[in-house]
Enzyme design. Sequence first.
Site, short mmCIF file in Angstrom:
data_model
loop_
_atom_site.label_atom_id
_atom_site.label_comp_id
_atom_site.label_asym_id
_atom_site.label_seq_id
_atom_site.Cartn_x
_atom_site.Cartn_y
_atom_site.Cartn_z
N ASP A 178 0.81 -1.21 0.00
CA ASP A 178 0.00 0.00 0.00
C ASP A 178 0.85 1.26 0.00
OD1 ASP A 178 0.83 -0.80 2.55
OD2 ASP A 178 -0.70 0.41 3.53
N ASP A 192 7.55 4.70 -1.40
CA ASP A 192 7.29 4.05 -0.13
C ASP A 192 6.01 3.23 -0.29
OD1 ASP A 192 6.75 3.37 2.52
OD2 ASP A 192 6.26 5.42 3.14
N GLU A 210 0.12 -1.54 5.74
CA GLU A 210 1.22 -1.00 6.54
C GLU A 210 0.93 0.45 6.91
OE1 GLU A 210 5.14 0.96 7.38
OE2 GLU A 210 3.62 1.45 5.89
#
Length: 505
Positions: A98, A135, A165
Amino acid sequence: MRTKRILFISLGFLGIFSCLNPAGAQEKDQAVLNLFKEITAVPRCFMYERNMGIWLQNWARENGFQAEADSTGNVVIRVPATKGYAQAPIIVLQSHMDMVCEKSSTATHDFFKDPIRIKQEGEWLAAEQTTLGADDAIGMALALAIAKDSPSRHPALELVFTVGEESGFRGINALDGSFIKGRVLINLDSELEGAITIGSAGGRTTGISLPVKSEKLPKSCGIYTLKVDGLQGGHSGVDIHLKRGNAIKILARVLETLKSHAEIRLIELKGGSRVNAIPRQAEAVLAFDSVRSEKIRKIAKDLEQILHQELALTDKGLTVTLAPFEREKPSKGFTVQDSSRVISLLAALPDGVANMNPRFKDVVETSNNLGILQSNADSITLVSNQRSSSLAGLGELTAKIRNICFAAGATTNDQNSYDPWQPNPDSALLKRGKGVYRKLFGREPLVTVIHGGLECGVMAAKFRNMEIIAIGPTIQGAHAPGERVHIPSIGKVRKFLVELLASYK
Protein backbone atom coordinates in the site's frame (compact mmCIF):
# COMPACT_ATOMS: atom_id res chain seq x y z
CA MET A 1 1.02 10.97 -25.11
CA ARG A 2 1.45 8.69 -22.10
CA THR A 3 3.47 6.18 -24.16
CA LYS A 4 5.89 8.87 -25.29
CA ARG A 5 6.29 10.11 -21.73
CA ILE A 6 7.12 6.69 -20.34
CA LEU A 7 9.65 6.07 -23.11
CA PHE A 8 11.33 9.38 -22.34
CA ILE A 9 11.57 8.53 -18.67
CA SER A 10 12.97 5.08 -19.40
CA LEU A 11 15.74 6.49 -21.58
CA GLY A 12 16.49 9.10 -18.94
CA PHE A 13 16.98 6.41 -16.32
CA LEU A 14 19.46 4.60 -18.51
CA GLY A 15 21.38 7.83 -19.04
CA ILE A 16 21.92 8.30 -15.33
CA PHE A 17 22.90 4.69 -14.72
CA SER A 18 25.32 4.65 -17.66
CA CYS A 19 27.42 7.25 -15.87
CA LEU A 20 27.62 5.14 -12.74
CA ASN A 21 27.66 1.45 -13.62
CA PRO A 22 29.02 -0.97 -16.21
CA ALA A 23 26.62 -2.18 -18.91
CA GLY A 24 25.47 -5.32 -17.05
CA ALA A 25 24.61 -3.32 -13.93
CA GLN A 26 22.76 -0.74 -16.04
CA GLU A 27 20.43 -3.41 -17.38
CA LYS A 28 19.77 -4.85 -13.91
CA ASP A 29 19.10 -1.41 -12.44
CA GLN A 30 16.80 -0.60 -15.34
CA ALA A 31 14.92 -3.83 -14.62
CA VAL A 32 14.17 -2.50 -11.12
CA LEU A 33 12.86 0.76 -12.56
CA ASN A 34 10.72 -1.02 -15.13
CA LEU A 35 9.10 -3.05 -12.37
CA PHE A 36 8.67 0.13 -10.33
CA LYS A 37 6.76 1.73 -13.19
CA GLU A 38 4.53 -1.33 -13.54
CA ILE A 39 3.74 -1.30 -9.83
CA THR A 40 2.94 2.42 -9.76
CA ALA A 41 0.43 1.86 -12.57
CA VAL A 42 -1.68 -0.29 -10.22
CA PRO A 43 -3.94 1.71 -7.84
CA ARG A 44 -3.01 0.67 -4.29
CA CYS A 45 -4.12 3.18 -1.68
CA PHE A 46 -4.06 1.62 1.75
CA MET A 47 -7.17 -0.48 2.45
CA TYR A 48 -7.50 -0.95 -1.35
CA GLU A 49 -4.56 -3.21 -2.18
CA ARG A 50 -6.53 -6.13 -3.62
CA ASN A 51 -5.56 -5.46 -7.25
CA MET A 52 -1.92 -5.15 -6.24
CA GLY A 53 -2.10 -8.56 -4.60
CA ILE A 54 -3.62 -10.06 -7.74
CA TRP A 55 -0.92 -8.42 -9.86
CA LEU A 56 1.81 -9.94 -7.68
CA GLN A 57 0.34 -13.44 -7.89
CA ASN A 58 0.01 -13.16 -11.67
CA TRP A 59 3.61 -11.94 -11.91
CA ALA A 60 4.77 -14.96 -9.88
CA ARG A 61 2.93 -17.43 -12.11
CA GLU A 62 4.24 -15.78 -15.28
CA ASN A 63 7.80 -16.14 -13.98
CA GLY A 64 7.48 -19.71 -12.73
CA PHE A 65 7.30 -19.04 -8.97
CA GLN A 66 4.85 -20.26 -6.36
CA ALA A 67 2.66 -17.57 -4.79
CA GLU A 68 0.19 -17.65 -1.92
CA ALA A 69 -2.15 -15.07 -0.38
CA ASP A 70 -3.55 -15.23 3.14
CA SER A 71 -7.05 -14.20 4.21
CA THR A 72 -5.92 -10.62 4.96
CA GLY A 73 -4.38 -10.11 1.50
CA ASN A 74 -0.70 -10.54 2.33
CA VAL A 75 1.20 -12.29 -0.48
CA VAL A 76 4.29 -14.49 -0.36
CA ILE A 77 6.24 -15.49 -3.48
CA ARG A 78 8.60 -18.43 -2.96
CA VAL A 79 11.82 -18.40 -4.99
CA PRO A 80 14.01 -21.54 -5.02
CA ALA A 81 17.67 -21.41 -4.00
CA THR A 82 20.18 -21.20 -6.81
CA LYS A 83 22.89 -23.84 -7.31
CA GLY A 84 25.12 -24.25 -4.27
CA TYR A 85 22.74 -22.50 -1.83
CA ALA A 86 20.39 -25.36 -0.92
CA GLN A 87 21.77 -25.56 2.63
CA ALA A 88 21.70 -21.81 3.27
CA PRO A 89 18.94 -20.34 5.46
CA ILE A 90 15.77 -19.09 3.79
CA ILE A 91 15.89 -15.30 3.44
CA VAL A 92 12.74 -13.19 3.71
CA LEU A 93 12.65 -10.00 1.61
CA GLN A 94 9.77 -7.95 2.97
CA SER A 95 7.99 -4.84 1.68
CA HIS A 96 4.44 -3.47 1.73
CA MET A 97 1.93 -3.07 -1.11
CA ASP A 98 0.00 0.00 0.00
CA MET A 99 0.87 3.68 -0.37
CA VAL A 100 -0.25 6.95 1.18
CA CYS A 101 -2.40 8.67 -1.45
CA GLU A 102 -1.99 12.45 -1.15
CA LYS A 103 -2.35 15.07 -3.87
CA SER A 104 -2.13 18.83 -4.22
CA SER A 105 -5.32 20.88 -3.92
CA THR A 106 -5.37 21.51 -7.69
CA ALA A 107 -4.71 17.92 -8.81
CA THR A 108 -7.43 15.98 -10.65
CA HIS A 109 -5.72 12.62 -10.15
CA ASP A 110 -8.02 9.72 -9.18
CA PHE A 111 -6.02 7.31 -7.01
CA PHE A 112 -8.59 4.56 -7.51
CA LYS A 113 -8.15 4.32 -11.28
CA ASP A 114 -5.27 6.48 -12.52
CA PRO A 115 -1.64 5.30 -12.71
CA ILE A 116 0.90 7.48 -10.92
CA ARG A 117 2.33 9.99 -13.42
CA ILE A 118 6.08 9.67 -12.92
CA LYS A 119 8.42 12.50 -13.79
CA GLN A 120 12.21 12.75 -13.70
CA GLU A 121 13.96 15.70 -12.06
CA GLY A 122 17.70 15.25 -12.57
CA GLU A 123 18.76 12.26 -10.49
CA TRP A 124 15.35 11.98 -8.82
CA LEU A 125 11.98 10.44 -9.66
CA ALA A 126 8.84 12.22 -8.47
CA ALA A 127 5.16 12.36 -9.44
CA GLU A 128 2.92 14.99 -10.99
CA GLN A 129 1.10 16.66 -8.06
CA THR A 130 0.76 13.44 -6.02
CA THR A 131 2.69 11.14 -3.77
CA LEU A 132 5.00 8.90 -5.78
CA GLY A 133 4.46 5.75 -3.73
CA ALA A 134 8.15 4.86 -3.74
CA ASP A 135 7.29 4.05 -0.13
CA ASP A 136 7.22 1.10 -0.70
CA ALA A 137 6.90 0.36 -4.43
CA ILE A 138 10.66 0.60 -4.80
CA GLY A 139 11.12 -2.09 -2.14
CA MET A 140 8.69 -4.33 -3.99
CA ALA A 141 10.48 -3.72 -7.29
CA LEU A 142 13.88 -4.57 -5.77
CA ALA A 143 12.60 -7.89 -4.40
CA LEU A 144 10.98 -8.88 -7.69
CA ALA A 145 14.03 -7.89 -9.72
CA ILE A 146 16.32 -9.98 -7.51
CA ALA A 147 14.02 -12.99 -7.94
CA LYS A 148 13.91 -12.64 -11.72
CA ASP A 149 17.65 -12.06 -12.17
CA SER A 150 18.66 -15.59 -13.22
CA PRO A 151 22.46 -15.09 -13.02
CA SER A 152 22.22 -13.95 -9.37
CA ARG A 153 23.24 -16.33 -6.58
CA HIS A 154 21.05 -16.60 -3.50
CA PRO A 155 19.46 -18.89 -0.92
CA ALA A 156 15.79 -19.78 -1.10
CA LEU A 157 13.80 -16.55 -0.88
CA GLU A 158 10.39 -15.67 0.49
CA LEU A 159 9.22 -12.38 -0.96
CA VAL A 160 6.63 -11.12 1.51
CA PHE A 161 4.32 -8.26 0.50
CA THR A 162 2.01 -7.01 3.23
CA VAL A 163 -1.19 -4.97 3.12
CA GLY A 164 -2.23 -2.16 5.44
CA GLU A 165 1.22 -1.00 6.54
CA GLU A 166 0.06 2.60 6.22
CA SER A 167 -3.10 1.91 8.24
CA GLY A 168 -1.82 0.57 11.53
CA PHE A 169 0.14 -2.47 10.30
CA ARG A 170 -3.09 -4.30 9.52
CA GLY A 171 -1.49 -6.98 7.33
CA ILE A 172 1.60 -7.78 9.36
CA ASN A 173 -0.42 -7.97 12.59
CA ALA A 174 -2.68 -10.59 11.00
CA LEU A 175 0.20 -12.59 9.48
CA ASP A 176 0.11 -16.20 10.65
CA GLY A 177 3.38 -17.67 11.87
CA SER A 178 3.10 -20.57 9.42
CA PHE A 179 2.88 -18.26 6.39
CA ILE A 180 6.66 -17.91 6.16
CA LYS A 181 9.49 -20.28 7.05
CA GLY A 182 12.51 -17.97 6.88
CA ARG A 183 14.11 -16.60 10.04
CA VAL A 184 16.42 -14.07 8.39
CA LEU A 185 14.55 -10.96 7.28
CA ILE A 186 15.70 -8.05 5.15
CA ASN A 187 13.05 -5.35 5.19
CA LEU A 188 13.10 -3.09 2.11
CA ASP A 189 11.19 -0.12 3.55
CA SER A 190 14.05 1.99 4.92
CA GLU A 191 14.64 5.32 3.17
CA LEU A 192 18.36 6.13 3.25
CA GLU A 193 20.97 4.44 1.08
CA GLY A 194 24.19 3.79 2.98
CA ALA A 195 22.32 3.07 6.20
CA ILE A 196 21.45 -0.24 7.82
CA THR A 197 18.47 0.27 10.08
CA ILE A 198 18.25 -1.88 13.21
CA GLY A 199 15.37 -0.26 15.11
CA SER A 200 12.24 1.84 14.68
CA ALA A 201 9.60 3.62 16.70
CA GLY A 202 6.46 2.10 18.10
CA GLY A 203 3.18 3.88 17.59
CA ARG A 204 -0.25 4.54 19.02
CA THR A 205 -3.23 6.24 17.40
CA THR A 206 -5.62 8.14 19.64
CA GLY A 207 -9.08 9.30 18.58
CA ILE A 208 -10.50 12.36 20.33
CA SER A 209 -14.13 13.48 20.48
CA LEU A 210 -15.40 16.74 21.99
CA PRO A 211 -19.21 17.24 22.20
CA VAL A 212 -20.50 20.70 21.28
CA LYS A 213 -23.84 22.48 21.31
CA SER A 214 -25.20 24.43 18.36
CA GLU A 215 -27.56 27.37 18.32
CA LYS A 216 -29.07 29.81 15.84
CA LEU A 217 -26.62 32.39 14.54
CA PRO A 218 -27.34 36.06 15.33
CA LYS A 219 -28.48 38.09 12.33
CA SER A 220 -25.52 40.46 12.79
CA CYS A 221 -23.05 37.67 12.06
CA GLY A 222 -21.25 37.31 8.78
CA ILE A 223 -20.00 33.87 7.77
CA TYR A 224 -16.42 33.35 6.60
CA THR A 225 -14.00 30.63 5.60
CA LEU A 226 -10.58 30.65 7.25
CA LYS A 227 -8.17 28.50 5.28
CA VAL A 228 -4.58 27.42 5.90
CA ASP A 229 -2.97 25.98 2.77
CA GLY A 230 0.27 25.55 0.83
CA LEU A 231 2.25 23.69 3.47
CA GLN A 232 4.81 21.06 2.52
CA GLY A 233 3.58 18.30 4.82
CA GLY A 234 5.49 15.03 4.90
CA HIS A 235 5.89 11.77 6.80
CA SER A 236 4.77 12.13 10.41
CA GLY A 237 7.71 10.01 11.56
CA VAL A 238 10.82 10.58 9.47
CA ASP A 239 10.01 14.26 8.70
CA ILE A 240 8.67 15.34 12.09
CA HIS A 241 12.05 16.76 13.19
CA LEU A 242 12.15 19.15 10.22
CA LYS A 243 9.69 21.49 12.02
CA ARG A 244 7.36 21.80 9.06
CA GLY A 245 4.08 23.53 9.78
CA ASN A 246 1.05 21.49 10.80
CA ALA A 247 -2.01 23.09 9.17
CA ILE A 248 -4.32 22.08 12.04
CA LYS A 249 -2.08 23.67 14.65
CA ILE A 250 -1.65 26.81 12.55
CA LEU A 251 -5.43 27.04 12.14
CA ALA A 252 -5.79 26.76 15.92
CA ARG A 253 -3.24 29.52 16.44
CA VAL A 254 -5.04 31.86 14.04
CA LEU A 255 -8.42 31.11 15.62
CA GLU A 256 -7.05 31.69 19.11
CA THR A 257 -5.74 35.08 18.01
CA LEU A 258 -9.03 36.03 16.36
CA LYS A 259 -11.16 35.08 19.36
CA SER A 260 -9.38 37.67 21.47
CA HIS A 261 -10.76 40.34 19.12
CA ALA A 262 -14.28 39.07 18.44
CA GLU A 263 -16.90 36.55 19.54
CA ILE A 264 -16.12 33.60 17.30
CA ARG A 265 -18.75 30.97 16.53
CA LEU A 266 -17.41 27.91 14.75
CA ILE A 267 -19.60 26.15 12.20
CA GLU A 268 -17.35 23.59 10.43
CA LEU A 269 -13.79 22.38 10.89
CA LYS A 270 -11.66 20.09 8.76
CA GLY A 271 -7.96 19.45 8.31
CA GLY A 272 -5.54 16.72 7.33
CA SER A 273 -6.47 13.42 5.74
CA ARG A 274 -3.98 10.83 7.00
CA VAL A 275 -2.85 10.30 10.56
CA ASN A 276 0.68 9.44 9.39
CA ALA A 277 1.02 12.53 7.17
CA ILE A 278 1.71 16.04 8.47
CA PRO A 279 -1.42 18.06 7.53
CA ARG A 280 -0.92 20.45 4.61
CA GLN A 281 -4.39 22.01 4.64
CA ALA A 282 -7.00 22.95 7.24
CA GLU A 283 -9.99 25.24 7.30
CA ALA A 284 -12.74 26.56 9.53
CA VAL A 285 -16.11 28.02 8.67
CA LEU A 286 -16.88 30.62 11.33
CA ALA A 287 -19.22 33.47 12.14
CA PHE A 288 -18.62 36.80 13.84
CA ASP A 289 -20.13 40.28 13.83
CA SER A 290 -19.91 41.70 10.30
CA VAL A 291 -18.95 45.08 11.70
CA ARG A 292 -15.59 43.66 12.74
CA SER A 293 -14.83 41.92 9.43
CA GLU A 294 -12.19 44.36 8.16
CA LYS A 295 -10.30 44.34 11.45
CA ILE A 296 -10.42 40.54 11.70
CA ARG A 297 -9.23 40.12 8.11
CA LYS A 298 -6.31 42.47 8.78
CA ILE A 299 -5.36 40.51 11.91
CA ALA A 300 -5.40 37.27 9.89
CA LYS A 301 -3.26 38.84 7.15
CA ASP A 302 -0.76 40.19 9.70
CA LEU A 303 -0.52 36.77 11.30
CA GLU A 304 0.13 35.24 7.89
CA GLN A 305 3.18 37.48 7.53
CA ILE A 306 4.46 36.43 10.95
CA LEU A 307 4.00 32.76 10.03
CA HIS A 308 5.83 33.34 6.74
CA GLN A 309 8.84 34.55 8.70
CA GLU A 310 8.70 31.66 11.17
CA LEU A 311 8.34 28.99 8.47
CA ALA A 312 10.47 30.60 5.74
CA LEU A 313 12.85 27.62 5.61
CA THR A 314 10.21 24.88 5.54
CA ASP A 315 6.92 26.16 4.15
CA LYS A 316 7.43 28.99 1.67
CA GLY A 317 4.05 28.34 0.05
CA LEU A 318 2.01 28.91 3.23
CA THR A 319 -1.19 30.93 2.81
CA VAL A 320 -3.72 32.05 5.41
CA THR A 321 -6.92 33.42 3.90
CA LEU A 322 -10.14 34.71 5.42
CA ALA A 323 -12.90 35.15 2.84
CA PRO A 324 -16.72 35.36 2.78
CA PHE A 325 -18.40 31.95 2.83
CA GLU A 326 -19.49 31.07 -0.72
CA ARG A 327 -21.89 28.17 -0.25
CA GLU A 328 -25.45 28.22 1.10
CA LYS A 329 -25.23 29.97 4.45
CA PRO A 330 -25.91 27.80 7.51
CA SER A 331 -28.37 29.01 10.12
CA LYS A 332 -26.64 27.46 13.14
CA GLY A 333 -23.17 27.35 14.63
CA PHE A 334 -21.47 26.20 17.81
CA THR A 335 -22.15 28.32 20.87
CA VAL A 336 -19.53 30.94 21.69
CA GLN A 337 -18.56 28.97 24.80
CA ASP A 338 -18.14 25.68 22.96
CA SER A 339 -16.32 27.42 20.09
CA SER A 340 -13.87 28.75 22.66
CA ARG A 341 -13.46 25.25 24.18
CA VAL A 342 -12.74 23.76 20.77
CA ILE A 343 -10.13 26.40 19.94
CA SER A 344 -8.47 26.02 23.35
CA LEU A 345 -8.29 22.24 22.95
CA LEU A 346 -6.75 22.52 19.47
CA ALA A 347 -4.19 24.99 20.77
CA ALA A 348 -3.34 22.93 23.88
CA LEU A 349 -2.81 19.55 22.22
CA PRO A 350 0.88 18.77 21.61
CA ASP A 351 2.30 18.26 18.14
CA GLY A 352 5.81 17.59 16.90
CA VAL A 353 8.97 16.42 18.66
CA ALA A 354 8.66 15.72 22.39
CA ASN A 355 12.26 14.59 22.93
CA MET A 356 15.30 13.24 21.09
CA ASN A 357 16.84 9.77 21.31
CA PRO A 358 19.71 9.79 23.81
CA ARG A 359 21.45 6.80 22.16
CA PHE A 360 21.39 7.83 18.50
CA LYS A 361 22.46 11.29 17.39
CA ASP A 362 19.85 13.46 15.63
CA VAL A 363 17.13 10.79 15.89
CA VAL A 364 13.78 11.62 17.46
CA GLU A 365 12.71 9.41 20.34
CA THR A 366 9.13 10.59 20.98
CA SER A 367 6.70 12.72 18.97
CA ASN A 368 3.12 13.07 17.87
CA ASN A 369 1.27 14.30 14.82
CA LEU A 370 -2.18 15.87 15.10
CA GLY A 371 -3.21 14.41 11.77
CA ILE A 372 -6.99 14.67 11.21
CA LEU A 373 -9.65 17.22 12.23
CA GLN A 374 -13.36 16.88 11.41
CA SER A 375 -16.65 18.20 12.75
CA ASN A 376 -20.41 17.72 12.62
CA ALA A 377 -23.34 19.48 14.27
CA ASP A 378 -22.75 18.02 17.73
CA SER A 379 -19.04 17.17 18.00
CA ILE A 380 -15.54 17.64 16.71
CA THR A 381 -13.18 14.72 16.23
CA LEU A 382 -9.40 14.62 16.07
CA VAL A 383 -6.86 11.87 15.51
CA SER A 384 -3.36 12.01 16.94
CA ASN A 385 -0.54 9.61 16.09
CA GLN A 386 2.11 9.16 18.79
CA ARG A 387 5.48 7.56 18.09
CA SER A 388 8.35 6.57 20.35
CA SER A 389 11.27 4.17 20.48
CA SER A 390 10.48 3.89 24.20
CA LEU A 391 7.34 2.18 25.47
CA ALA A 392 7.44 4.44 28.50
CA GLY A 393 7.71 7.54 26.28
CA LEU A 394 4.79 6.33 24.18
CA GLY A 395 2.68 5.84 27.29
CA GLU A 396 3.62 9.19 28.81
CA LEU A 397 2.78 11.21 25.70
CA THR A 398 -0.51 9.35 25.23
CA ALA A 399 -1.39 10.04 28.88
CA LYS A 400 -0.60 13.73 28.43
CA ILE A 401 -2.97 13.93 25.45
CA ARG A 402 -5.63 12.05 27.40
CA ASN A 403 -5.33 14.45 30.37
CA ILE A 404 -5.56 17.55 28.17
CA CYS A 405 -8.67 16.15 26.54
CA PHE A 406 -10.26 15.21 29.86
CA ALA A 407 -9.76 18.75 31.15
CA ALA A 408 -11.52 20.08 28.04
CA GLY A 409 -14.45 17.67 28.38
CA ALA A 410 -13.35 15.45 25.50
CA THR A 411 -13.11 11.67 25.41
CA THR A 412 -10.27 9.61 23.92
CA ASN A 413 -10.01 6.18 22.36
CA ASP A 414 -6.76 4.39 21.53
CA GLN A 415 -7.33 2.82 18.10
CA ASN A 416 -4.07 1.22 16.90
CA SER A 417 -0.87 0.35 18.70
CA TYR A 418 2.39 -1.39 17.86
CA ASP A 419 5.60 -1.83 19.85
CA PRO A 420 9.00 -0.37 18.96
CA TRP A 421 11.53 -2.51 17.14
CA GLN A 422 14.35 -2.64 19.66
CA PRO A 423 17.90 -2.50 18.22
CA ASN A 424 20.17 -5.55 18.33
CA PRO A 425 23.68 -4.25 17.60
CA ASP A 426 25.10 -7.79 18.05
CA SER A 427 22.98 -9.31 15.27
CA ALA A 428 24.83 -11.77 13.01
CA LEU A 429 22.90 -10.37 10.03
CA LEU A 430 24.05 -6.85 10.87
CA LYS A 431 27.66 -8.01 11.11
CA ARG A 432 27.36 -9.75 7.74
CA GLY A 433 25.70 -6.71 6.15
CA LYS A 434 28.39 -4.33 7.43
CA GLY A 435 31.12 -6.56 6.03
CA VAL A 436 29.49 -6.81 2.61
CA TYR A 437 28.87 -3.07 2.42
CA ARG A 438 32.43 -2.26 3.46
CA LYS A 439 33.84 -4.61 0.82
CA LEU A 440 31.61 -3.17 -1.93
CA PHE A 441 31.89 0.55 -1.24
CA GLY A 442 35.07 0.96 0.79
CA ARG A 443 33.38 2.58 3.79
CA GLU A 444 31.32 1.68 6.81
CA PRO A 445 27.53 1.88 6.51
CA LEU A 446 25.62 4.04 8.95
CA VAL A 447 24.00 1.81 11.55
CA THR A 448 20.95 3.60 12.89
CA VAL A 449 17.36 3.55 14.07
CA ILE A 450 14.52 5.56 12.55
CA HIS A 451 11.55 7.40 14.01
CA GLY A 452 9.19 5.97 11.42
CA GLY A 453 7.38 2.75 12.13
CA LEU A 454 8.64 -0.41 10.41
CA GLU A 455 6.90 -3.77 10.34
CA CYS A 456 10.13 -5.30 11.67
CA GLY A 457 8.96 -4.73 15.26
CA VAL A 458 5.88 -6.89 14.72
CA MET A 459 7.96 -9.56 12.98
CA ALA A 460 10.47 -9.55 15.85
CA ALA A 461 7.63 -10.08 18.33
CA LYS A 462 6.09 -12.90 16.26
CA PHE A 463 9.41 -14.67 15.65
CA ARG A 464 11.66 -14.16 18.67
CA ASN A 465 14.75 -15.72 17.06
CA MET A 466 14.50 -13.81 13.76
CA GLU A 467 17.51 -11.83 12.52
CA ILE A 468 16.33 -8.51 11.01
CA ILE A 469 17.74 -5.44 9.28
CA ALA A 470 16.11 -2.82 7.05
CA ILE A 471 17.62 -1.16 3.98
CA GLY A 472 16.41 0.89 1.05
CA PRO A 473 17.24 3.63 -1.45
CA THR A 474 17.04 7.29 -0.52
CA ILE A 475 13.47 8.63 -0.42
CA GLN A 476 12.56 12.19 0.53
CA GLY A 477 9.17 13.68 1.36
CA ALA A 478 7.21 10.44 1.71
CA HIS A 479 3.47 10.79 2.43
CA ALA A 480 3.18 14.14 0.63
CA PRO A 481 3.16 15.48 -2.93
CA GLY A 482 6.80 16.06 -3.77
CA GLU A 483 7.85 12.60 -2.55
CA ARG A 484 10.88 11.53 -4.56
CA VAL A 485 13.39 8.70 -4.81
CA HIS A 486 17.08 9.07 -5.72
CA ILE A 487 17.78 7.03 -8.86
CA PRO A 488 21.50 6.26 -8.31
CA SER A 489 20.77 5.03 -4.78
CA ILE A 490 18.46 2.37 -6.21
CA GLY A 491 21.36 0.76 -8.07
CA LYS A 492 23.58 0.83 -4.99
CA VAL A 493 20.94 -0.86 -2.85
CA ARG A 494 20.34 -3.50 -5.53
CA LYS A 495 24.07 -4.23 -5.72
CA PHE A 496 24.35 -4.44 -1.93
CA LEU A 497 21.36 -6.76 -1.69
CA VAL A 498 22.67 -9.05 -4.44
CA GLU A 499 26.06 -9.40 -2.72
CA LEU A 500 24.52 -9.81 0.73
CA LEU A 501 22.41 -12.73 -0.52
CA ALA A 502 25.37 -14.23 -2.37
CA SER A 503 27.45 -14.15 0.84
CA TYR A 504 25.39 -16.98 2.36
CA LYS A 505 27.21 -19.70 0.39
